[in-house]
Design a protein around this motif. Structure first.
Motif, PDB file in Angstrom:
ATOM      1  N   VAL A  71       0.854  -1.186   0.000  1.00  0.00           N
ATOM      2  CA  VAL A  71       0.000   0.000   0.000  1.00  0.00           C
ATOM      3  C   VAL A  71       0.889   1.234   0.000  1.00  0.00           C
ATOM      4  O   VAL A  71       1.677   1.436   0.933  1.00  0.00           O
ATOM      5  N   THR A  72       0.798   2.045  -1.036  1.00  0.00           N
ATOM      6  CA  THR A  72       1.488   3.339  -1.056  1.00  0.00           C
ATOM      7  C   THR A  72       0.522   4.481  -1.343  1.00  0.00           C
ATOM      8  O   THR A  72       0.813   5.627  -1.031  1.00  0.00           O
ATOM      9  N   SER A  73      -0.628   4.191  -1.930  1.00  0.00           N
ATOM     10  CA  SER A  73      -1.564   5.242  -2.321  1.00  0.00           C
ATOM     11  C   SER A  73      -2.281   5.818  -1.105  1.00  0.00           C
ATOM     12  O   SER A  73      -2.872   5.080  -0.311  1.00  0.00           O
ATOM     13  N   PRO A  74      -2.273   7.144  -0.942  1.00  0.00           N
ATOM     14  CA  PRO A  74      -3.010   7.756   0.169  1.00  0.00           C
ATOM     15  C   PRO A  74      -4.521   7.677  -0.004  1.00  0.00           C
ATOM     16  O   PRO A  74      -5.271   7.991   0.921  1.00  0.00           O
ATOM     17  N   ALA A  75      -4.976   7.237  -1.177  1.00  0.00           N
ATOM     18  CA  ALA A  75      -6.418   7.103  -1.410  1.00  0.00           C
ATOM     19  C   ALA A  75      -6.993   5.822  -0.809  1.00  0.00           C
ATOM     20  O   ALA A  75      -8.207   5.678  -0.687  1.00  0.00           O
ATOM     21  N   VAL A  76      -6.131   4.893  -0.417  1.00  0.00           N
ATOM     22  CA  VAL A  76      -6.593   3.612   0.133  1.00  0.00           C
ATOM     23  C   VAL A  76      -7.230   3.838   1.504  1.00  0.00           C
ATOM     24  O   VAL A  76      -6.671   4.518   2.367  1.00  0.00           O
ATOM     25  N   THR A  77      -8.407   3.235   1.702  1.00  0.00           N
ATOM     26  CA  THR A  77      -9.115   3.328   2.979  1.00  0.00           C
ATOM     27  C   THR A  77      -9.238   1.937   3.608  1.00  0.00           C
ATOM     28  O   THR A  77      -8.913   0.921   2.981  1.00  0.00           O
ATOM     29  N   ARG A  78      -9.770   1.904   4.821  1.00  0.00           N
ATOM     30  CA  ARG A  78      -9.982   0.625   5.486  1.00  0.00           C
ATOM     31  C   ARG A  78     -10.949  -0.240   4.685  1.00  0.00           C
ATOM     32  O   ARG A  78     -10.799  -1.470   4.639  1.00  0.00           O
ATOM     33  N   ALA A  79     -11.928   0.380   4.033  1.00  0.00           N
ATOM     34  CA  ALA A  79     -12.862  -0.386   3.207  1.00  0.00           C
ATOM     35  C   ALA A  79     -12.137  -1.099   2.071  1.00  0.00           C
ATOM     36  O   ALA A  79     -12.479  -2.235   1.718  1.00  0.00           O
ATOM     37  N   ASP A  80     -11.134  -0.441   1.472  1.00  0.00           N
ATOM     38  CA  ASP A  80     -10.364  -1.080   0.409  1.00  0.00           C
ATOM     39  C   ASP A  80      -9.549  -2.248   0.946  1.00  0.00           C
ATOM     40  O   ASP A  80      -9.408  -3.281   0.273  1.00  0.00           O
ATOM     41  N   LEU A  81      -9.009  -2.095   2.138  1.00  0.00           N
ATOM     42  CA  LEU A  81      -8.220  -3.174   2.732  1.00  0.00           C
ATOM     43  C   LEU A  81      -9.106  -4.355   3.118  1.00  0.00           C
ATOM     44  O   LEU A  81      -8.731  -5.513   2.909  1.00  0.00           O
ATOM     45  N   ASP A  82     -10.288  -4.068   3.650  1.00  0.00           N
ATOM     46  CA  ASP A  82     -11.235  -5.148   3.948  1.00  0.00           C
ATOM     47  C   ASP A  82     -11.670  -5.852   2.668  1.00  0.00           C
ATOM     48  O   ASP A  82     -11.781  -7.088   2.626  1.00  0.00           O
ATOM     49  N   PHE A  83     -11.926  -5.059   1.626  1.00  0.00           N
ATOM     50  CA  PHE A  83     -12.299  -5.636   0.337  1.00  0.00           C
ATOM     51  C   PHE A  83     -11.199  -6.560  -0.170  1.00  0.00           C
ATOM     52  O   PHE A  83     -11.476  -7.639  -0.720  1.00  0.00           O
ATOM     53  N   PHE A  84      -9.951  -6.144   0.010  1.00  0.00           N
ATOM     54  CA  PHE A  84      -8.823  -6.947  -0.460  1.00  0.00           C
ATOM     55  C   PHE A  84      -8.861  -8.348   0.142  1.00  0.00           C
ATOM     56  O   PHE A  84      -8.766  -9.353  -0.573  1.00  0.00           O
ATOM     57  N   LEU A  85      -9.016  -8.430   1.455  1.00  0.00           N
ATOM     58  CA  LEU A  85      -9.053  -9.742   2.103  1.00  0.00           C
ATOM     59  C   LEU A  85     -10.308 -10.522   1.730  1.00  0.00           C
ATOM     60  O   LEU A  85     -10.247 -11.735   1.477  1.00  0.00           O
ATOM     61  N   ASP A  86     -11.432  -9.831   1.660  1.00  0.00           N
ATOM     62  CA  ASP A  86     -12.676 -10.492   1.242  1.00  0.00           C
ATOM     63  C   ASP A  86     -12.540 -11.074  -0.163  1.00  0.00           C
ATOM     64  O   ASP A  86     -13.010 -12.188  -0.442  1.00  0.00           O
ATOM     65  N   GLU A  87     -11.917 -10.323  -1.036  1.00  0.00           N
ATOM     66  CA  GLU A  87     -11.801 -10.753  -2.433  1.00  0.00           C
ATOM     67  C   GLU A  87     -10.869 -11.951  -2.572  1.00  0.00           C
ATOM     68  O   GLU A  87     -11.125 -12.860  -3.365  1.00  0.00           O
ATOM     69  N   ILE A  88      -9.773 -11.949  -1.821  1.00  0.00           N
ATOM     70  CA  ILE A  88      -8.890 -13.126  -1.819  1.00  0.00           C
ATOM     71  C   ILE A  88      -9.672 -14.367  -1.390  1.00  0.00           C
ATOM     72  O   ILE A  88      -9.592 -15.435  -2.017  1.00  0.00           O
ATOM     73  N   GLU A  89     -10.460 -14.222  -0.330  1.00  0.00           N
ATOM     74  CA  GLU A  89     -11.265 -15.354   0.145  1.00  0.00           C
ATOM     75  C   GLU A  89     -12.282 -15.785  -0.907  1.00  0.00           C
ATOM     76  O   GLU A  89     -12.457 -16.989  -1.171  1.00  0.00           O
ATOM     77  N   ARG A  90     -12.972 -14.835  -1.487  1.00  0.00           N
ATOM     78  CA  ARG A  90     -14.012 -15.152  -2.467  1.00  0.00           C
ATOM     79  C   ARG A  90     -13.436 -15.866  -3.685  1.00  0.00           C
ATOM     80  O   ARG A  90     -13.996 -16.859  -4.172  1.00  0.00           O
ATOM     81  N   LEU A  91     -12.311 -15.357  -4.159  1.00  0.00           N
ATOM     82  CA  LEU A  91     -11.724 -15.912  -5.378  1.00  0.00           C
ATOM     83  C   LEU A  91     -11.037 -17.255  -5.142  1.00  0.00           C
ATOM     84  O   LEU A  91     -10.844 -18.026  -6.084  1.00  0.00           O
ATOM     85  N   GLY A  92     -10.657 -17.541  -3.883  1.00  0.00           N
ATOM     86  CA  GLY A  92      -9.879 -18.746  -3.642  1.00  0.00           C
ATOM     87  C   GLY A  92     -10.556 -19.826  -2.835  1.00  0.00           C
ATOM     88  O   GLY A  92      -9.987 -20.906  -2.640  1.00  0.00           O
ATOM     89  N   ARG A  93     -11.808 -19.606  -2.410  1.00  0.00           N
ATOM     90  CA  ARG A  93     -12.394 -20.577  -1.481  1.00  0.00           C
ATOM     91  C   ARG A  93     -12.754 -21.906  -2.128  1.00  0.00           C
ATOM     92  O   ARG A  93     -12.894 -22.913  -1.432  1.00  0.00           O
ATOM     93  N   ASP A  94     -12.890 -21.945  -3.464  1.00  0.00           N
ATOM     94  CA  ASP A  94     -13.256 -23.219  -4.096  1.00  0.00           C
ATOM     95  C   ASP A  94     -12.045 -23.937  -4.692  1.00  0.00           C
ATOM     96  O   ASP A  94     -12.201 -24.966  -5.351  1.00  0.00           O
ATOM     97  N   LEU A  95     -10.853 -23.426  -4.467  1.00  0.00           N
ATOM     98  CA  LEU A  95      -9.658 -24.052  -5.060  1.00  0.00           C
ATOM     99  C   LEU A  95      -9.292 -25.333  -4.316  1.00  0.00           C
ATOM    100  O   LEU A  95      -9.513 -25.440  -3.105  1.00  0.00           O
TER     101      LEU A  95
END
Length: 540
Positions: free
Chosen positions: A516-540
């Motif tokens: 993370v280097t962008s000052p535009a990143v918020t906690r919502a973006d960080l939560d989305f990041f972890l949620d998205e990793i889980e969503r994309l990888g849970r059926d592997l």
């Protein structure tokens, strides 16, 4: 006279050009700046945040935000890249601008975590646009008076942050080139005759760098004729930090074999693990052996075996901080670079953590004797006439290996003017806070496993999908785990929801490296990041 008739009027339609520029700037602002930085989650009808990767389809498809992936053959057809005999209309060109933006990766997007650079600063962007419009070269005061003075001030400010009250330096095209400058200057200082006589006048020279160092050290050794066989890779500890005792052993070994050590490169903020070499102890080794100390770019592994050179003499050493250098702006975190003031030169990339925009790389030198000029100067009389009507010491272009040199100081200067040193410090501290928050959240979730506690902004972790949990002792576990990150990366790229990098590291299977280097990143973006990793990888 008729033959010269077409010279009576300009060869370009300025009014039409200005009208096109106004329209193009509107496209840039709307499509690249506003939409390209919009993190509002867009889900097509029927979709939901909890939709699994296997369920993504017409009813759950997300609109691309960070990228709109196309295979090369598809992209060639969509863009019509062919150059033809006749020009196109303004409307057609504007559509081409929209297409370029649409199919490019939005590195300014708050969910782009793929590189060491990201984000967009509006003040720096204004500086970049001014730079392109004025279209000058940073070699003489007569054609770049504002920028010659500006570069001098910005470089002095960067040197002051390092801990030097005087010195020299230039902006150059990237941290890799800064490393090459350091090698060349160190060689010239140790063997000034090498400038005229070349390698035939030299013994076999050897340089040292961490096994975790950036690959530009190897490229620089090859480019400068030193040779990659003459790069000794010094062992690092489990966190990726150079071991000073190992450095000293290698220096002694090389000297005993009859080689001439001349350069040691340390790293502050390695590309993968974000490790900082212990600069104080490294500086002690350098002092004992007369080493040149340079702080510059930090990056990935260099898979070469340690060479066995031949010849005796003291080296100089290089320290790398182009990635980690901006921590110097933070009172909380500058301790990571403790000892940097003992360096002889520094390479620093503000285009990374400070979101200045590519490219902005400073090569800083503690020497104030004119070493850069003596090493690189050629005195071209069509540029650097000694009898000019002004003080020719402001013609700084002869210090570089380039002739034409892009103005890279304006965007950083304008950003600094806008937010001040305090604003830059807040930007650095905020980036650290994002990483610490993400690390804490990651520990709370099933399936996420840290590679190690982050020291810097590099958050390295595995995602273990449900099918592999509890199988850590199985013979094929690491092989299967190594396939998870590439599969998730493919899915996120094809959906365009976000981007993050992955890589193996030594015996470790593929893991994600989040930055993370962008000052535009918020906690919502960080939560989305972890949620998205889980969503994309849970059926592997």
């Amino acid at each position: 006279m008729a033959v010269w008739g077409d010279l009576e009027q300009p060869g370009a339609d300025a009014a039409a050009g200005e009208e096109f520029l106004r329209a193009a700037f509107h496209v840039l602002l709307e499509e690249a700046v506003r939409k390209g930085t919009d993190a509002a989650q867009k889900v097509r009808a029927g979709g939901g945040r909890g939709a699994g990767a296997e369920g993504v389809g017409p009813s759950a498809e997300r609109c691309p935000q960070v990228c709109e992936w196309k295979e090369p053959h598809e992209l060639r057809e969509l863009l019509d890249l062919e150059l033809r005999s006749h020009g196109e209309s303004a409307d057609r060109l504007l559509q081409r601008c929209r297409d370029v933006i649409r199919y490019s990766v939005k590195t300014c997007h708050p969910r782009f975590f793929n590189q060491l650079f990201s984000g967009l600063d509006h003040h720096a962007l204004a500086g970049r646009l001014l730079t392109e419009t004025l279209n000058t070269s940073q070699y003489t005061y007569e054609i770049a008076p504002v920028f010659v003075l500006m570069e001098e001030v910005v470089l002095a400010k960067l040197r002051k942050l390092v801990g030097w009250d005087c010195g020299d330096g230039i902006f150059c095209p990237g941290g890799s080139i800064s490393n090459m400058y350091a090698m060349n200057v160190a060689r010239f200082q140790r063997f000034p005759e090498s400038r005229r006589q070349g390698s035939r006048a030299l013994p076999r020279l050897v340089l040292f760098t961490s096994e975790e160092s950036h690959y530009s050290i190897l490229k620089g050794a090859a480019f400068l004729g030193i040779g990659t066989d003459n790069v000794v890779l010094v062992h690092a500890d489990e966190r990726g930090k150079m071991i000073p005792e190992e450095l000293e052993k290698e220096i002694e070994r090389v000297k005993s074999e009859g080689a001439v050590p001349f350069f040691v490169s340390a790293t502050s903020g390695t590309t993968v693990l974000g490790a900082f070499d212990p600069l104080g102890p490294v500086a002690d080794v350098c002092q004992r052996h007369g080493l040149w100390l340079h702080v510059d770019v930090s990056a990935g592994e260099t898979p070469l075996s340690t060479p066995s050179p031949t010849s005796p003499h003291p080296p100089r050493s290089v320290l790398q901080a182009a990635w980690g250098g901006s921590a110097l702006l933070s009172k909380k975190h500058r301790h990571l670079l403790a000892g940097i003031e003992r360096a002889d030169s520094v390479a620093w990339n503000p285009h990374k953590m400070l979101t200045v925009g590519l490219q902005c790389s400073a090569f800083l030198l503690r020497d104030e004797s004119g070493l850069l000029q003596r090493c690189h100067g050629s005195g071209a009389t069509y540029l650097f006439q000694p009898d000019k009507f002004y003080d020719v010491t402001y013609d700084t272009g002869d210090k570089t290996v380039q002739c034409g040199r892009r103005v890279d100081c304006l965007k950083l200067w304008l950003l600094w003017k806008a937010v001040g040193t305090e604003g830059l410090e807040q930007r650095v501290d905020r980036a650290f806070s994002c990483t610490r928050y993400l690390a804490a959240e990651l520990k709370r979730r099933d399936g996420f496993q840290l590679v190690m506690e982050p020291e810097f902004l590099n958050l390295c972790f595995w995602f273990v999908p449900p099918s592999l949990r509890g199988r850590q002792g199985c013979a094929d576990f690491e092989v299967l785990l190594g396939k998870v990150a590439p599969a998730i990366k493919e899915r996120m790229m094809k959906e365009g929801s976000m981007m993050v990098g992955y890589q193996p590291h030594g015996a470790r299977p593929n893991f994600f490296r989040q930055i993370v280097t962008s000052p535009a990143v918020t906690r919502a973006d960080l939560d989305f990041f972890l949620d998205e990793i889980e969503r994309l990888g849970r059926d592997l």
